[in-house]
Design a protein around this motif. Structure first.
Motif, PDB file in Angstrom:
ATOM      1  N   UNK A  29      -4.042 -15.711  -1.090  1.00 16.97           N
ATOM      2  CA  UNK A  29      -2.868 -14.993  -0.581  1.00 16.97           C
ATOM      3  C   UNK A  29      -3.120 -13.484  -0.472  1.00 16.97           C
ATOM      4  N   UNK A  30      -2.336 -12.857   0.398  1.00 15.65           N
ATOM      5  CA  UNK A  30      -2.383 -11.405   0.591  1.00 15.65           C
ATOM      6  C   UNK A  30      -1.040 -10.808   0.205  1.00 15.65           C
ATOM      7  N   UNK A  31      -1.086  -9.644  -0.445  1.00 16.40           N
ATOM      8  CA  UNK A  31       0.127  -8.877  -0.752  1.00 16.40           C
ATOM      9  C   UNK A  31      -0.049  -7.464  -0.201  1.00 16.40           C
ATOM     10  N   UNK A  32       0.930  -6.995   0.535  1.00 16.34           N
ATOM     11  CA  UNK A  32       0.912  -5.654   1.122  1.00 16.34           C
ATOM     12  C   UNK A  32       1.326  -4.641   0.055  1.00 16.34           C
ATOM     13  N   UNK A  33       0.410  -3.745  -0.290  1.00 14.76           N
ATOM     14  CA  UNK A  33       0.663  -2.755  -1.326  1.00 14.76           C
ATOM     15  C   UNK A  33       1.868  -1.876  -1.059  1.00 14.76           C
ATOM     16  N   UNK A  46      -8.773  -5.699  -4.429  1.00 18.80           N
ATOM     17  CA  UNK A  46      -7.895  -4.598  -4.035  1.00 18.80           C
ATOM     18  C   UNK A  46      -8.587  -3.869  -2.885  1.00 18.80           C
ATOM     19  N   UNK A  47      -7.970  -3.912  -1.705  1.00 18.71           N
ATOM     20  CA  UNK A  47      -8.495  -3.192  -0.544  1.00 18.71           C
ATOM     21  C   UNK A  47      -7.935  -1.782  -0.637  1.00 18.71           C
ATOM     22  N   UNK A  48      -8.827  -0.809  -0.822  1.00 15.03           N
ATOM     23  CA  UNK A  48      -8.413   0.567  -1.104  1.00 15.03           C
ATOM     24  C   UNK A  48      -8.951   1.536  -0.060  1.00 15.03           C
ATOM     25  N   UNK A  49      -8.403   2.738  -0.070  1.00 12.72           N
ATOM     26  CA  UNK A  49      -8.867   3.807   0.800  1.00 12.72           C
ATOM     27  C   UNK A  49      -7.711   4.698   1.204  1.00 12.72           C
ATOM     28  N   UNK A  50      -8.057   5.782   1.866  1.00 10.01           N
ATOM     29  CA  UNK A  50      -7.019   6.707   2.321  1.00 10.01           C
ATOM     30  C   UNK A  50      -6.164   6.033   3.387  1.00 10.01           C
ATOM     31  N   UNK A  83      -3.973  -1.236  -1.707  1.00 11.70           N
ATOM     32  CA  UNK A  83      -3.507  -0.102  -2.509  1.00 11.70           C
ATOM     33  C   UNK A  83      -4.461   1.046  -2.230  1.00 11.70           C
ATOM     34  N   UNK A  84      -3.934   2.230  -2.016  1.00  9.93           N
ATOM     35  CA  UNK A  84      -4.833   3.351  -1.766  1.00  9.93           C
ATOM     36  C   UNK A  84      -5.801   3.538  -2.939  1.00  9.93           C
ATOM     37  N   UNK A 113       1.740  -3.417  -8.608  1.00 14.19           N
ATOM     38  CA  UNK A 113       0.560  -4.032  -7.998  1.00 14.19           C
ATOM     39  C   UNK A 113      -0.288  -4.710  -9.085  1.00 14.19           C
ATOM     40  N   UNK A 114      -0.462  -4.022 -10.204  1.00 15.18           N
ATOM     41  CA  UNK A 114      -1.218  -4.591 -11.313  1.00 15.18           C
ATOM     42  C   UNK A 114      -0.598  -5.874 -11.834  1.00 15.18           C
TER      43      UNK A 114
END
Length: 175
Positions: free
Chosen positions: A34-38, A11-15, A84-85, A68-69
């Protein structure tokens, strides 16, 4: 930090404005998953609210995090990257409850840099005005959470390389 299990869901997270949508696909390509856009998991009501400059509250975020989960759960054992933030520990806990093996890449950076990048985005629903609420909500990764923090200075390729290196280091057994 906990040891990384592979194949894993990251999960690529951040503001807002840290580059989740840019780094996520690059990271997925480097990892061969694969990549999914949050943002695609948001219900329209959330997009409308943010577009109007109104921050989401927890009640708005739960269905989004659950979606997302569910995606992450479906990728368990196969690997994947999703953005996801995931700003609060409770949000990350909810994602981990759905997909226990997820690992977080927390994109971090100077507020001025992030605001500058946001001001140059075209066609995104998240206004720069909500950046303060994002930073106020942010709870950085804790030592007991599987994940790494990656600084967002430099090119997308440099940031992605740092993320891959940090994930590789996380996957090595402790000595």
């Amino acid at each position: 930090m906990q040891q990384l299990r592979t194949p894993h869901v990251v999960v690529v997270m951040g503001v807002a404005g840290t580059g989740k949508t840019t780094i996520g696909p690059l990271l997925a390509a480097r990892l061969g998953v694969p990549y999914a856009e949050g943002d695609d998991f948001h219900p329209q009501a959330n997009i409308d609210k943010m577009s109007a400059g109104v921050p989401l509250d927890d009640a708005d975020r739960w269905p989004w995090l659950d979606a997302i989960g569910a995606w992450a759960h479906g990728r368990a054992g196969l690997g994947g990257v999703v953005s996801s933030s995931a700003l609060k520990r409770s949000y990350r806990d909810r994602l981990r409850a759905a997909a226990p093996g997820v690992v977080f890449v927390h994109l971090t950076g100077d507020r001025a840099l992030i605001e500058d990048r946001m001001s140059h985005r075209q066609g995104h629903f998240m206004p720069t005005a909500l950046l303060d609420s994002q930073f106020a909500t942010l709870q950085p990764l804790q030592p007991d959470e599987a994940g790494v923090a990656v600084d967002v200075t430099g090119s997308p390729e440099e940031i992605t390389a740092r993320a891959v290196q940090a994930l590789d280091a996380l996957s090595r057994p402790a000595k």
